[in-house]
Design an enzyme around this catalytic site. Sequence first.
Site, PDB file in Angstrom:
ATOM      1  N   ARG A  10       0.828  -1.195   0.000  1.00  0.00           N
ATOM      2  CA  ARG A  10       0.000   0.000   0.000  1.00  0.00           C
ATOM      3  C   ARG A  10       0.869   1.254   0.000  1.00  0.00           C
ATOM      4  O   ARG A  10       1.856   1.315   0.723  1.00  0.00           O
ATOM      5  CB  ARG A  10      -0.891  -0.001   1.246  1.00  0.00           C
ATOM      6  CG  ARG A  10      -1.916   1.113   1.265  1.00  0.00           C
ATOM      7  CD  ARG A  10      -2.687   1.115   2.565  1.00  0.00           C
ATOM      8  NE  ARG A  10      -3.423  -0.119   2.759  1.00  0.00           N
ATOM      9  CZ  ARG A  10      -3.931  -0.491   3.936  1.00  0.00           C
ATOM     10  NH1 ARG A  10      -3.761   0.266   4.996  1.00  0.00           N
ATOM     11  NH2 ARG A  10      -4.603  -1.622   4.029  1.00  0.00           N
ATOM     12  N   SER A 100      -8.218  -0.176  -0.504  1.00  0.00           N
ATOM     13  CA  SER A 100      -9.096  -0.571   0.605  1.00  0.00           C
ATOM     14  C   SER A 100      -9.931   0.601   1.131  1.00  0.00           C
ATOM     15  O   SER A 100     -10.581   1.283   0.361  1.00  0.00           O
ATOM     16  CB  SER A 100      -8.263  -1.224   1.707  1.00  0.00           C
ATOM     17  OG  SER A 100      -9.112  -1.940   2.575  1.00  0.00           O
ATOM     18  N   HIS A 101      -9.870   0.853   2.432  1.00  0.00           N
ATOM     19  CA  HIS A 101     -10.711   1.883   3.062  1.00  0.00           C
ATOM     20  C   HIS A 101      -9.968   3.214   3.204  1.00  0.00           C
ATOM     21  O   HIS A 101     -10.466   4.126   3.851  1.00  0.00           O
ATOM     22  CB  HIS A 101     -11.123   1.393   4.446  1.00  0.00           C
ATOM     23  CG  HIS A 101      -9.921   1.012   5.262  1.00  0.00           C
ATOM     24  ND1 HIS A 101      -9.403  -0.266   5.239  1.00  0.00           N
ATOM     25  CD2 HIS A 101      -9.109   1.736   6.043  1.00  0.00           C
ATOM     26  CE1 HIS A 101      -8.326  -0.300   6.001  1.00  0.00           C
ATOM     27  NE2 HIS A 101      -8.123   0.908   6.494  1.00  0.00           N
ATOM     28  N   LYS A 110      -3.644  -6.475  -2.882  1.00  0.00           N
ATOM     29  CA  LYS A 110      -3.873  -7.594  -1.957  1.00  0.00           C
ATOM     30  C   LYS A 110      -3.710  -8.868  -2.772  1.00  0.00           C
ATOM     31  O   LYS A 110      -4.033  -8.887  -3.960  1.00  0.00           O
ATOM     32  CB  LYS A 110      -5.277  -7.525  -1.365  1.00  0.00           C
ATOM     33  CG  LYS A 110      -5.488  -6.342  -0.425  1.00  0.00           C
ATOM     34  CD  LYS A 110      -6.896  -6.318   0.168  1.00  0.00           C
ATOM     35  CE  LYS A 110      -7.029  -5.140   1.135  1.00  0.00           C
ATOM     36  NZ  LYS A 110      -8.399  -4.988   1.647  1.00  0.00           N
ATOM     37  N   ASP A 238     -16.839  -0.586   2.947  1.00  0.00           N
ATOM     38  CA  ASP A 238     -15.638   0.198   2.685  1.00  0.00           C
ATOM     39  C   ASP A 238     -15.315   0.146   1.184  1.00  0.00           C
ATOM     40  O   ASP A 238     -16.030  -0.506   0.408  1.00  0.00           O
ATOM     41  CB  ASP A 238     -14.467  -0.258   3.575  1.00  0.00           C
ATOM     42  CG  ASP A 238     -13.751  -1.486   3.054  1.00  0.00           C
ATOM     43  OD1 ASP A 238     -14.395  -2.303   2.370  1.00  0.00           O
ATOM     44  OD2 ASP A 238     -12.547  -1.647   3.326  1.00  0.00           O
ATOM     45  N   ASP A 240     -13.401  -1.348  -0.804  1.00  0.00           N
ATOM     46  CA  ASP A 240     -13.234  -2.591  -1.562  1.00  0.00           C
ATOM     47  C   ASP A 240     -14.096  -3.735  -1.039  1.00  0.00           C
ATOM     48  O   ASP A 240     -13.874  -4.898  -1.391  1.00  0.00           O
ATOM     49  CB  ASP A 240     -11.757  -2.997  -1.622  1.00  0.00           C
ATOM     50  CG  ASP A 240     -11.200  -3.417  -0.270  1.00  0.00           C
ATOM     51  OD1 ASP A 240     -11.679  -2.894   0.763  1.00  0.00           O
ATOM     52  OD2 ASP A 240     -10.304  -4.267  -0.229  1.00  0.00           O
ATOM     53  N   ASP A 242     -14.694  -5.260   1.959  1.00  0.00           N
ATOM     54  CA  ASP A 242     -14.383  -6.316   2.930  1.00  0.00           C
ATOM     55  C   ASP A 242     -14.591  -5.856   4.373  1.00  0.00           C
ATOM     56  O   ASP A 242     -14.284  -6.581   5.319  1.00  0.00           O
ATOM     57  CB  ASP A 242     -12.967  -6.884   2.727  1.00  0.00           C
ATOM     58  CG  ASP A 242     -11.899  -5.821   2.760  1.00  0.00           C
ATOM     59  OD1 ASP A 242     -12.201  -4.676   3.163  1.00  0.00           O
ATOM     60  OD2 ASP A 242     -10.758  -6.127   2.377  1.00  0.00           O
ATOM     61  N   ARG A 243     -15.126  -4.663   4.556  1.00  0.00           N
ATOM     62  CA  ARG A 243     -15.372  -4.146   5.897  1.00  0.00           C
ATOM     63  C   ARG A 243     -16.783  -3.565   5.902  1.00  0.00           C
ATOM     64  O   ARG A 243     -17.179  -2.874   4.975  1.00  0.00           O
ATOM     65  CB  ARG A 243     -14.327  -3.067   6.181  1.00  0.00           C
ATOM     66  CG  ARG A 243     -14.504  -2.337   7.452  1.00  0.00           C
ATOM     67  CD  ARG A 243     -13.428  -1.279   7.588  1.00  0.00           C
ATOM     68  NE  ARG A 243     -12.155  -1.818   8.032  1.00  0.00           N
ATOM     69  CZ  ARG A 243     -11.138  -1.058   8.452  1.00  0.00           C
ATOM     70  NH1 ARG A 243     -11.251   0.247   8.459  1.00  0.00           N
ATOM     71  NH2 ARG A 243     -10.024  -1.604   8.848  1.00  0.00           N
ATOM     72  N   HIS A 325     -14.143  -6.812  10.076  1.00  0.00           N
ATOM     73  CA  HIS A 325     -13.902  -7.778   9.004  1.00  0.00           C
ATOM     74  C   HIS A 325     -14.381  -9.111   9.559  1.00  0.00           C
ATOM     75  O   HIS A 325     -13.993  -9.484  10.671  1.00  0.00           O
ATOM     76  CB  HIS A 325     -12.406  -7.932   8.711  1.00  0.00           C
ATOM     77  CG  HIS A 325     -11.810  -6.769   7.975  1.00  0.00           C
ATOM     78  ND1 HIS A 325     -11.538  -6.814   6.637  1.00  0.00           N
ATOM     79  CD2 HIS A 325     -11.427  -5.553   8.400  1.00  0.00           C
ATOM     80  CE1 HIS A 325     -11.000  -5.666   6.258  1.00  0.00           C
ATOM     81  NE2 HIS A 325     -10.917  -4.873   7.309  1.00  0.00           N
TER      82      HIS A 325
HETATM   83 ZN   LIG Z   1     -11.155  -3.010   2.700  1.00  0.00          ZN
END
Ligand SMILES: [Zn+2]
Length: 456
Positions: A10, A100-101, A110, A238, A240, A242-243, A325
Amino acid sequence: MKIFRAGDIRGIYPSMVNPELGRKIGFAFVKLLNKNGVEKPRIAVGADARLGSKEVREAVIEGIVSAGAHVIDIGHIPSPVVYYTTVTLELDGGIQVTGSHNPKEFLGFKFCGRGAEPIDYDNGIKDMEDFCKSGKEIVSVPGGSKEEKDISEDFINFIAGKTKLSKNLSIVVDAGNGIAGDIAKRLFERIGCKVDCLYCEPDGNFPNHLANPLEKNTLRDLQKRVVETGADMGLAFDGDGDRIGFVDKRGEIIIGDVLFSLLVEDTLKRSPGSKIIYDFICSKTIDDVIRKNGGQPIVSRVGYNFIRKLMRKNGAELSGETSAHFYFKENYGYDDALFAGARILEILCNKNLDEFIESLPKYIVSDDIRIACKDEKKVLVVDEIKKHFQEQNVKISDLDGVKVFFDNGWAAARPSNTTPVIVARWESSDQETFNRIGKFLIDIVNSYIEKYDASE
Ligand SMILES: [Zn+2]
């Protein structure tokens, strides 16, 4: 800033993460799989909806093809779709281009291996870092190829096939202009919900709010909309997917601990006595709920790569993180906020949320308090704090930084995996102790940071 991190890559786009890095990552990922004995790997590549995602995704694909491997390009989709594709098409690995977030300046990658097995720093990211930093050029190998595939319908069918809502719910979905909006809308409509969409159009400028439901201020519009429209609940995702974030019918934010508790109780009804993993800084609520429902709790270090590995090792049914998550064995053990969202809706069809919250043990838990500390010092400072407590003979755990247990609560300090901060968190069942532990923890972290600064 360290871009090759414990569980992913990242950095800032385009100064750190850009097409040039993307090509190298694609190439190095194939070399990694080659090294692990896969001669001509088949790899899923997806991306979120950030400003640089498209060009970096294309570069990753080029890199993979130039290393002689085959790409299944699944386009712009949430991260869990990459894991799902890797598992169900029996691919050798998957790469998601995503920030991501994080704020809009960020972009990264990832990864997963066969069966969506986690790839972390020690079992792959370091190899890619070595290649990217070696200055070696990409030397093309013939035989590479690519195809495009829209996997979204399969993904939706898979989750819908595992979800049964016993009543029609009316929900609001806030995707924060991340990538999850389209699939979320289709999925929740498929399982029978009336879906009102807020910010479901992808926009890498994130014009409305950050796509990070863990930050409570990002949920304000969702809270308002649920109340205004009289919806049953609101779900936020979020950037992407996953949250997850959750708002009840009164527009109140339901924190991750409550969602996790709902999932724990439900999982232990489906699979009595099973193992459930929670992270080091989870509220004691989770441990209590697991034990009360006859499950076996296991504690993990913070971070999705650690959780996913531990989950496989122990055959755990469910795992959860304080950062909302959630991972289900039934869902191949990767974190997927869409699967979690569907499961939570199913549970809430037959449960009164207020009564459930009332039934939970009452603890006061702090937010993550992030105290600035230089990267090269943060581990040393936390070690000093650990030593301090070891000398005092109090009960501690050092699974991830240090956690000190008191009669009526706990305090934890750990070096962040990702940023130059020490993360402090604490909990108690009464307000006075909570305040006391908090002050004590912050003071001790600051005093050791100062001590180190002074010794410089
Ligand atoms: Zn994420």
